[in-house]
Scaffold this motif. Sequence first.
Motif, PDB file in Angstrom:
ATOM      1  N   ALA A 343     -74.277 -23.262  -1.055  1.00 35.27           N
ATOM      2  CA  ALA A 343     -75.671 -23.019  -0.664  1.00 35.27           C
ATOM      3  C   ALA A 343     -75.788 -21.924   0.379  1.00 35.27           C
ATOM      4  O   ALA A 343     -76.815 -21.826   1.074  1.00 35.27           O
ATOM      5  CB  ALA A 343     -76.286 -24.309  -0.125  1.00 35.27           C
ATOM      6  N   LEU A 344     -74.759 -21.078   0.492  1.00 34.21           N
ATOM      7  CA  LEU A 344     -74.685 -20.135   1.606  1.00 34.21           C
ATOM      8  C   LEU A 344     -75.893 -19.204   1.728  1.00 34.21           C
ATOM      9  O   LEU A 344     -76.441 -19.055   2.830  1.00 34.21           O
ATOM     10  CB  LEU A 344     -73.398 -19.322   1.512  1.00 34.21           C
ATOM     11  N   PRO A 345     -76.366 -18.559   0.665  1.00 35.62           N
ATOM     12  CA  PRO A 345     -77.514 -17.651   0.830  1.00 35.62           C
ATOM     13  C   PRO A 345     -78.743 -18.351   1.412  1.00 35.62           C
ATOM     14  O   PRO A 345     -79.413 -17.805   2.303  1.00 35.62           O
ATOM     15  CB  PRO A 345     -77.773 -17.147  -0.589  1.00 35.62           C
ATOM     16  N   ASP A 346     -79.029 -19.561   0.940  1.00 39.46           N
ATOM     17  CA  ASP A 346     -80.181 -20.299   1.454  1.00 39.46           C
ATOM     18  C   ASP A 346     -79.969 -20.690   2.912  1.00 39.46           C
ATOM     19  O   ASP A 346     -80.884 -20.570   3.743  1.00 39.46           O
ATOM     20  CB  ASP A 346     -80.416 -21.542   0.601  1.00 39.46           C
ATOM     21  N   LEU A 347     -78.772 -21.162   3.251  1.00 37.78           N
ATOM     22  CA  LEU A 347     -78.487 -21.545   4.633  1.00 37.78           C
ATOM     23  C   LEU A 347     -78.575 -20.347   5.572  1.00 37.78           C
ATOM     24  O   LEU A 347     -79.074 -20.457   6.697  1.00 37.78           O
ATOM     25  CB  LEU A 347     -77.097 -22.179   4.725  1.00 37.78           C
ATOM     26  N   GLN A 348     -78.097 -19.202   5.136  1.00 35.21           N
ATOM     27  CA  GLN A 348     -78.157 -18.003   5.964  1.00 35.21           C
ATOM     28  C   GLN A 348     -79.602 -17.578   6.220  1.00 35.21           C
ATOM     29  O   GLN A 348     -79.951 -17.157   7.332  1.00 35.21           O
ATOM     30  CB  GLN A 348     -77.374 -16.869   5.305  1.00 35.21           C
ATOM     31  N   GLU A 349     -80.443 -17.708   5.210  1.00 37.20           N
ATOM     32  CA  GLU A 349     -81.855 -17.354   5.386  1.00 37.20           C
ATOM     33  C   GLU A 349     -82.519 -18.289   6.384  1.00 37.20           C
ATOM     34  O   GLU A 349     -83.268 -17.853   7.271  1.00 37.20           O
ATOM     35  CB  GLU A 349     -82.568 -17.430   4.034  1.00 37.20           C
ATOM     36  N   ARG A 350     -82.233 -19.591   6.274  1.00 38.23           N
ATOM     37  CA  ARG A 350     -82.808 -20.558   7.222  1.00 38.23           C
ATOM     38  C   ARG A 350     -82.291 -20.314   8.637  1.00 38.23           C
ATOM     39  O   ARG A 350     -83.046 -20.423   9.608  1.00 38.23           O
ATOM     40  CB  ARG A 350     -82.461 -21.981   6.789  1.00 38.23           C
ATOM     41  N   ALA A 351     -81.015 -19.998   8.731  1.00 37.26           N
ATOM     42  CA  ALA A 351     -80.420 -19.752  10.047  1.00 37.26           C
ATOM     43  C   ALA A 351     -81.068 -18.551  10.722  1.00 37.26           C
ATOM     44  O   ALA A 351     -81.364 -18.583  11.930  1.00 37.26           O
ATOM     45  CB  ALA A 351     -78.915 -19.542   9.901  1.00 37.26           C
ATOM     46  N   ALA A 352     -81.280 -17.479   9.976  1.00 39.34           N
ATOM     47  CA  ALA A 352     -81.899 -16.279  10.540  1.00 39.34           C
ATOM     48  C   ALA A 352     -83.328 -16.561  10.998  1.00 39.34           C
ATOM     49  O   ALA A 352     -83.772 -16.062  12.044  1.00 39.34           O
ATOM     50  CB  ALA A 352     -81.881 -15.157   9.511  1.00 39.34           C
ATOM     51  N   GLU A 353     -84.051 -17.367  10.234  1.00 38.84           N
ATOM     52  CA  GLU A 353     -85.433 -17.688  10.602  1.00 38.84           C
ATOM     53  C   GLU A 353     -85.506 -18.526  11.865  1.00 38.84           C
ATOM     54  O   GLU A 353     -86.455 -18.402  12.653  1.00 38.84           O
ATOM     55  CB  GLU A 353     -86.114 -18.426   9.444  1.00 38.84           C
ATOM     56  N   HIS A 354     -84.516 -19.389  12.081  1.00 32.81           N
ATOM     57  CA  HIS A 354     -84.571 -20.307  13.222  1.00 32.81           C
ATOM     58  C   HIS A 354     -84.007 -19.700  14.506  1.00 32.81           C
ATOM     59  O   HIS A 354     -84.286 -20.209  15.592  1.00 32.81           O
ATOM     60  CB  HIS A 354     -83.801 -21.594  12.901  1.00 32.81           C
ATOM     61  N   ALA A 355     -83.250 -18.628  14.404  1.00 32.46           N
ATOM     62  CA  ALA A 355     -82.600 -18.058  15.595  1.00 32.46           C
ATOM     63  C   ALA A 355     -83.580 -17.757  16.732  1.00 32.46           C
ATOM     64  O   ALA A 355     -83.289 -18.072  17.895  1.00 32.46           O
ATOM     65  CB  ALA A 355     -81.811 -16.807  15.212  1.00 32.46           C
ATOM     66  N   PRO A 356     -84.765 -17.163  16.466  1.00 30.40           N
ATOM     67  CA  PRO A 356     -85.695 -16.910  17.578  1.00 30.40           C
ATOM     68  C   PRO A 356     -86.204 -18.189  18.234  1.00 30.40           C
ATOM     69  O   PRO A 356     -86.476 -18.203  19.442  1.00 30.40           O
ATOM     70  CB  PRO A 356     -86.845 -16.142  16.900  1.00 30.40           C
ATOM     71  N   VAL A 357     -86.345 -19.256  17.466  1.00 29.67           N
ATOM     72  CA  VAL A 357     -86.768 -20.546  18.035  1.00 29.67           C
ATOM     73  C   VAL A 357     -85.711 -21.046  19.011  1.00 29.67           C
ATOM     74  O   VAL A 357     -86.023 -21.492  20.129  1.00 29.67           O
ATOM     75  CB  VAL A 357     -87.000 -21.580  16.914  1.00 29.67           C
ATOM     76  N   ALA A 358     -84.451 -20.979  18.590  1.00 33.59           N
ATOM     77  CA  ALA A 358     -83.360 -21.411  19.464  1.00 33.59           C
ATOM     78  C   ALA A 358     -83.259 -20.531  20.706  1.00 33.59           C
ATOM     79  O   ALA A 358     -82.937 -21.010  21.793  1.00 33.59           O
ATOM     80  CB  ALA A 358     -82.049 -21.385  18.690  1.00 33.59           C
ATOM     81  N   ALA A 359     -83.550 -19.236  20.555  1.00 35.10           N
ATOM     82  CA  ALA A 359     -83.475 -18.319  21.696  1.00 35.10           C
ATOM     83  C   ALA A 359     -84.468 -18.729  22.787  1.00 35.10           C
ATOM     84  O   ALA A 359     -84.181 -18.608  23.985  1.00 35.10           O
ATOM     85  CB  ALA A 359     -83.740 -16.891  21.242  1.00 35.10           C
ATOM     86  N   ARG A 360     -85.620 -19.216  22.393  1.00 34.70           N
ATOM     87  CA  ARG A 360     -86.603 -19.681  23.391  1.00 34.70           C
ATOM     88  C   ARG A 360     -86.166 -21.013  24.001  1.00 34.70           C
ATOM     89  O   ARG A 360     -86.295 -21.234  25.207  1.00 34.70           O
ATOM     90  CB  ARG A 360     -87.978 -19.816  22.734  1.00 34.70           C
ATOM     91  N   ARG A 361     -85.646 -21.892  23.163  1.00 34.31           N
ATOM     92  CA  ARG A 361     -85.252 -23.223  23.636  1.00 34.31           C
ATOM     93  C   ARG A 361     -84.112 -23.155  24.646  1.00 34.31           C
ATOM     94  O   ARG A 361     -84.095 -23.907  25.626  1.00 34.31           O
ATOM     95  CB  ARG A 361     -84.842 -24.084  22.433  1.00 34.31           C
ATOM     96  N   PHE A 362     -83.147 -22.267  24.416  1.00 30.48           N
ATOM     97  CA  PHE A 362     -81.963 -22.212  25.272  1.00 30.48           C
ATOM     98  C   PHE A 362     -81.924 -20.942  26.118  1.00 30.48           C
ATOM     99  O   PHE A 362     -80.850 -20.492  26.530  1.00 30.48           O
ATOM    100  CB  PHE A 362     -80.704 -22.297  24.404  1.00 30.48           C
ATOM    101  N   ALA A 363     -83.079 -20.377  26.406  1.00 28.02           N
ATOM    102  CA  ALA A 363     -83.142 -19.135  27.177  1.00 28.02           C
ATOM    103  C   ALA A 363     -82.494 -19.307  28.557  1.00 28.02           C
ATOM    104  O   ALA A 363     -82.785 -20.284  29.256  1.00 28.02           O
ATOM    105  CB  ALA A 363     -84.595 -18.704  27.346  1.00 28.02           C
ATOM    106  N   PRO A 364     -81.611 -18.399  28.959  1.00 31.35           N
ATOM    107  CA  PRO A 364     -81.029 -18.485  30.301  1.00 31.35           C
ATOM    108  C   PRO A 364     -82.089 -18.514  31.403  1.00 31.35           C
ATOM    109  O   PRO A 364     -81.886 -19.155  32.440  1.00 31.35           O
ATOM    110  CB  PRO A 364     -80.171 -17.214  30.379  1.00 31.35           C
ATOM    111  N   GLU A 365     -83.225 -17.840  31.181  1.00 32.19           N
ATOM    112  CA  GLU A 365     -84.293 -17.835  32.193  1.00 32.19           C
ATOM    113  C   GLU A 365     -84.826 -19.248  32.420  1.00 32.19           C
ATOM    114  O   GLU A 365     -85.126 -19.627  33.556  1.00 32.19           O
ATOM    115  CB  GLU A 365     -85.423 -16.908  31.750  1.00 32.19           C
ATOM    116  N   ARG A 366     -84.951 -20.018  31.340  1.00 33.27           N
ATOM    117  CA  ARG A 366     -85.408 -21.402  31.475  1.00 33.27           C
ATOM    118  C   ARG A 366     -84.388 -22.221  32.255  1.00 33.27           C
ATOM    119  O   ARG A 366     -84.739 -23.032  33.115  1.00 33.27           O
ATOM    120  CB  ARG A 366     -85.615 -22.002  30.070  1.00 33.27           C
ATOM    121  N   TYR A 367     -83.116 -21.981  31.960  1.00 32.47           N
ATOM    122  CA  TYR A 367     -82.048 -22.702  32.649  1.00 32.47           C
ATOM    123  C   TYR A 367     -82.033 -22.369  34.142  1.00 32.47           C
ATOM    124  O   TYR A 367     -81.935 -23.273  34.985  1.00 32.47           O
ATOM    125  CB  TYR A 367     -80.714 -22.327  32.017  1.00 32.47           C
TER     126      TYR A 367
END
Length: 395
Positions: A343-367
Amino acid sequence: MSGRPLRVLLVHPGAGLYGSDRMLLEAVRAVVAAGSRALLVVGEDGPLVELARRAGARVLVRPVPVLRKSALSPRGLLGLTGRSAVSAARDGALLRRLRPDVVYVSTLTVPTWVLLARAHGVPVVCHVHEAEAQASALVQRALAAPLLAATRLLVNSEYSRTVLTRSWPVLAARSGVLPNGVQGPAGPVPPPPAGGPIRLLYVGRLSRRKGVLVALDAFARVLADGLDAHLDLVGDVFGEHADFGAELADRLRDSVFEGRVTVHGFDPDVYAHLARTDLLLVPSVLPEPFGNTAVEGVLAGRPVLVSDVGGLPEAVAGVPSARLVPAGDAVALARALVDAAAALPDLQERAAEHAPVAARRFAPERYRAGVVEGLQSAIPARSRRWPGERPVNGR
């Protein structure tokens, strides 16, 4: 605000660039950015020292008594007591000379600093990055007992907090969860070109508890089943685990891995390796308090296979391209690898879409903001002069 900048003394046991080391560096940056003076006492020399200086801290390298489970034996306890007695006089003199407004103790493995600072009337924030749930109840209570003297506790996951307060329920009232802040890549990380073997990656300490051997067993299974794949191991063996290093080297001599496994050693540039990766493996056997490596994979837009143990599920909660696998189960990990490859192509597409969400959640500035809030909450209100002071660049 008027008045002198706050003086913050930070204490950390090591000087590597693994999980808690990187979080200590973010704490230094938080203190300096808030306009306060940061002095870091670190137990050894290493790459963290120069980075902390660049971040604006004064750094003092000196022996720091470290509490390990081995110290809970009669012989180990005697040795730790002796080292602590020697350091107490020296470190007490340092506290009296510096007169810090607050002490930030990074990890619960340097408990003498918690006790010493409180004995000198200095507020203490201890940032807990450990969760030794597999230890006996007595050992857990002994490891956490010095935290009873802390003014405030920051804990890196709900799982860690649960383990901590199970030992000492009274600590719940003074503790708060602050998930790690993880620096993402400079920009989007496109997946590797299609074709050729599927690239798998493991990043972290090469140790038994991190599941390296489980990953190799699972990898051998998928190779035997015909999956065209390559595994990169990025990390090194902790000095006192040389016996495991020999066992790992012997395992890698198996002909099934010839030309299929590359050992890179430690490399702080994780994203360079993730850029060449299709799937990230986080196969820990024992509970992890958090999962910086798993978060880095998510930030890079990579599908991740993660052990369903400890705080790792929290690190990938809500990530559509992450898959949880029973810890220590090479058969289950091999099955998950085959499914993810299909399922790699589908998983890669989902991963790319979610990366900005994770960037906000784990932002060093928030920490960093959470670290400042934790330190501020430990200081009596009449003494607070933070934030608002001009950065002093470690002077």
